[in-house]
Design an enzyme around this catalytic site. Structure first.
Site, PDB file in Angstrom:
ATOM      1  N   TYR A  67      15.701  29.813   9.403  1.00  0.00           N
ATOM      2  CA  TYR A  67      14.447  30.502   9.731  1.00  0.00           C
ATOM      3  C   TYR A  67      14.191  30.478  11.227  1.00  0.00           C
ATOM      4  O   TYR A  67      14.380  29.458  11.882  1.00  0.00           O
ATOM      5  CB  TYR A  67      13.277  29.798   9.043  1.00  0.00           C
ATOM      6  CG  TYR A  67      13.192  30.035   7.564  1.00  0.00           C
ATOM      7  CD1 TYR A  67      13.098  31.328   7.046  1.00  0.00           C
ATOM      8  CD2 TYR A  67      13.161  28.959   6.685  1.00  0.00           C
ATOM      9  CE1 TYR A  67      12.996  31.535   5.676  1.00  0.00           C
ATOM     10  CE2 TYR A  67      13.056  29.151   5.320  1.00  0.00           C
ATOM     11  CZ  TYR A  67      12.968  30.445   4.824  1.00  0.00           C
ATOM     12  OH  TYR A  67      12.864  30.634   3.485  1.00  0.00           O
ATOM     13  N   LYS A 119       0.848  -1.200   0.000  1.00  0.00           N
ATOM     14  CA  LYS A 119       0.000   0.000   0.000  1.00  0.00           C
ATOM     15  C   LYS A 119       0.884   1.251   0.000  1.00  0.00           C
ATOM     16  O   LYS A 119       2.101   1.156   0.253  1.00  0.00           O
ATOM     17  CB  LYS A 119      -0.921  -0.013   1.220  1.00  0.00           C
ATOM     18  CG  LYS A 119      -0.203  -0.043   2.564  1.00  0.00           C
ATOM     19  CD  LYS A 119      -1.188  -0.268   3.711  1.00  0.00           C
ATOM     20  CE  LYS A 119      -0.484  -0.416   5.041  1.00  0.00           C
ATOM     21  NZ  LYS A 119      -1.417  -0.831   6.108  1.00  0.00           N
ATOM     22  N   MET A 173      12.083  24.291   3.186  1.00  0.00           N
ATOM     23  CA  MET A 173      11.418  23.548   2.111  1.00  0.00           C
ATOM     24  C   MET A 173      12.403  22.743   1.272  1.00  0.00           C
ATOM     25  O   MET A 173      12.150  21.583   0.942  1.00  0.00           O
ATOM     26  CB  MET A 173      10.624  24.503   1.212  1.00  0.00           C
ATOM     27  CG  MET A 173       9.830  23.778   0.139  1.00  0.00           C
ATOM     28  SD  MET A 173       8.983  24.870  -1.004  1.00  0.00           S
ATOM     29  CE  MET A 173       7.617  25.434  -0.025  1.00  0.00           C
ATOM     30  N   ARG A 229     -10.941  -0.080  15.111  1.00  0.00           N
ATOM     31  CA  ARG A 229     -10.828   0.721  13.898  1.00  0.00           C
ATOM     32  C   ARG A 229     -11.779   0.058  12.904  1.00  0.00           C
ATOM     33  O   ARG A 229     -12.951   0.388  12.877  1.00  0.00           O
ATOM     34  CB  ARG A 229      -9.369   0.746  13.430  1.00  0.00           C
ATOM     35  CG  ARG A 229      -9.034   1.898  12.527  1.00  0.00           C
ATOM     36  CD  ARG A 229      -7.569   1.971  12.184  1.00  0.00           C
ATOM     37  NE  ARG A 229      -7.060   0.724  11.607  1.00  0.00           N
ATOM     38  CZ  ARG A 229      -5.826   0.554  11.161  1.00  0.00           C
ATOM     39  NH1 ARG A 229      -4.957   1.544  11.227  1.00  0.00           N
ATOM     40  NH2 ARG A 229      -5.444  -0.591  10.645  1.00  0.00           N
TER      41      ARG A 229
HETATM   42  C1  LIG Z   1      -0.743  -1.948   6.602  1.00  0.00           C
HETATM   43  C2  LIG Z   1      -1.325  -3.219   7.062  1.00  0.00           C
HETATM   44  C3  LIG Z   1      -0.493  -4.287   7.394  1.00  0.00           C
HETATM   45  C4  LIG Z   1       1.006  -4.162   7.442  1.00  0.00           C
HETATM   46  O1  LIG Z   1       1.366  -3.506   8.635  1.00  0.00           O
HETATM   47  P1  LIG Z   1       2.902  -3.317   9.055  1.00  0.00           P
HETATM   48  O2  LIG Z   1       2.844  -2.762  10.412  1.00  0.00           O
HETATM   49  O3  LIG Z   1       3.483  -2.360   8.081  1.00  0.00           O
HETATM   50  O4  LIG Z   1       3.518  -4.655   8.969  1.00  0.00           O
HETATM   51  C5  LIG Z   1      -1.087  -5.483   7.731  1.00  0.00           C
HETATM   52  N1  LIG Z   1      -2.433  -5.606   7.751  1.00  0.00           N
HETATM   53  C6  LIG Z   1      -3.259  -4.586   7.455  1.00  0.00           C
HETATM   54  C7  LIG Z   1      -4.731  -4.785   7.523  1.00  0.00           C
HETATM   55  C8  LIG Z   1      -2.741  -3.364   7.107  1.00  0.00           C
HETATM   56  O5  LIG Z   1      -3.563  -2.349   6.801  1.00  0.00           O
END
Ligand SMILES: *Cc1c(COP(=O)(O)O)cnc(C)c1O
Length: 395
Positions: free
Chosen positions: A292, A68, A340, A163
């Protein structure tokens, strides 16, 4: 043949070459302008190594490589190649799931948040993409969206993270409802851990989440999918408690630690090294300020290096004074505010450093987790935030 480069007013380059007759000729007129010196090197061999580490933690289980967020900033296509040995690839973005098919990935693909609308379902059926189902609205949409081919689903339970997922008490009913849909193929049972990096977490433990999951899935058929990286890294010590059919490692595949021990202690190798160069050096006197807001004041005369890397490259703006950085291989620190396009570093311990000296912001030689911790964040966020303007090369 002797070549010379000649810079034109227009910033174009002409490459002049002396031919056999001694006459100079222009071989070509334009060379595209050079990018800034900042580069993210992606180490494909380290990605392969880390995947093998994950698999070794979970013998007998199949592994989703989580790609992802543009493969945690590494590039989707590179994720696909780096994790070619994974049993499937898992991600969040439906368009990128389809893209993986277009790129030639033929093994399973899983959408970790499932579908967001009916069009996603049609694309999933067409491309053979599996999806998590975490709420009743997704079940209802699936019921009223006839599909030409069945899709495999992953029914998600909320075991304490609060969640996504069905409450344990609602799980069996959701399972039965999915079972009754003709265009549903296999149903995998899935949950997600809140605190797998800290086994004795005072709020909710991994063991308690597993207990809730097992209690609510007792008697239900189907493969199980439990562990993110933090869970996977505990599998060798927890054994049967985490026995599972599929694992879902993400951050560990990119050489980051999910917490607990360091990536190195876990036997993981960095997969992204962000490097740049010094583009300026300032000699400052005691009492002078840097950057800055004049947030840093020199207590003695010192040299300051200016690095071509700023928050528009994905470097965290909140990195405070003392955040580690390597200059010419020497560990030193950031001074002054990150701006930046630039940040400033202390050259006291690197007297030989000058314009052009190499700087490592994170990666090989400087764990991303250390930089993240100094900046009050996690390696995940730094990787994902790598900005599009940074040139990415494979190393
Ligand atoms: C992102 C995700 C993972 C991987 O999590 P990591 O902590 O990066 O290993 C596994 N399962 C789900 C449902 C996720 O959204």
């Amino acid at each position: 043949m002797l070549y010379t480069m000649e810079r034109k007013v227009s910033k174009e380059f002409g490459l002049h070459a002396a031919g056999a007759d001694g006459k100079m000729r222009i071989l070509f007129l334009t060379v595209s302008a050079m990018p800034r010196p900042i580069v993210a090197q992606i180490h494909l061999a380290a990605m392969q190594h880390n995947l093998a580490r994950a698999k070794a933690c979970a013998p007998g289980a199949q592994a989703w490589g989580v790609v992802k967020a543009n493969a945690y900033g590494h590039g989707l296509e590179r994720g696909m190649r780096g994790f070619a040995a994974a049993d499937g690839l898992a991600l969040i973005e439906p368009d990128n799931a389809v893209r993986l098919r277009e790129l030639g990935w033929t093994k399973p693909i899983l959408l970790l948040e499932g579908w967001f609308d009916g069009a996603d379902l049609l694309a999933m059926a067409e491309h053979g993409i599996q999806g998590a189902v975490h709420c009743i609205e997704q079940v209802e949409l699936l019921e009223r969206t006839p599909l030409a081919r069945p899709i495999d689903v992953h029914l998600k339970m909320n075991t304490g993270m609060n969640r996504l997922g069905f409450a344990p008490a609602a799980f069996a009913a959701a399972h039965a409802r999915l079972r009754a849909i003709a265009h549903v193929g296999s149903i995998t049972l899935m949950t997600h851990f809140a605190n797998a990096d800290e086994l004795h977490h005072p709020c909710i433990t991994l063991a308690e989440q597993v207990r809730r999951f097992n209690a609510a899935t007792a008697g239900l058929p189907g493969p199980r999918s439990l562990c993110n990286s933090a869970g996977v890294l505990h599998m060798p010590e927890l054994g049967a408690l985490l026995a599972t059919d599929w694992i879902r490692p993400g951050i560990m595949l990119y050489g980051g630690t999910p917490g607990g021990k360091s990536a190195e202690e876990f036997g993981l190798r960095p997969t992204m090294t962000l490097t740049s160069e010094l583009i300026g050096v300032q000699e400052i006197a005691a009492g002078d300020y840097v950057g800055y807001g004049s947030r840093f004041q020199a207590s003695q005369a010192m040299r300051i290096g200016v690095v071509a890397c700023g928050y528009a490259d994905g470097y965290p703006r909140h990195a405070p004074v003392d955040t580690p950085v390597l200059v010419d291989g020497v560990r030193t620190r950031i001074v002054g505010r990150v701006s930046m396009d630039m940040l400033t570093v202390d050259l006291t311990d690197v007297p030989q450093a000058r314009v052009g000296s190499q700087v490592v912001l994170w990666g090989e030689g400087l764990p991303i987790d250390e930089v993240a911790a100094a900046a009050g964040t996690i390696g995940y966020e730094l990787m994902c935030a790598l900005a599009p303007r940074v040139r990415v090369v494979e190393a």
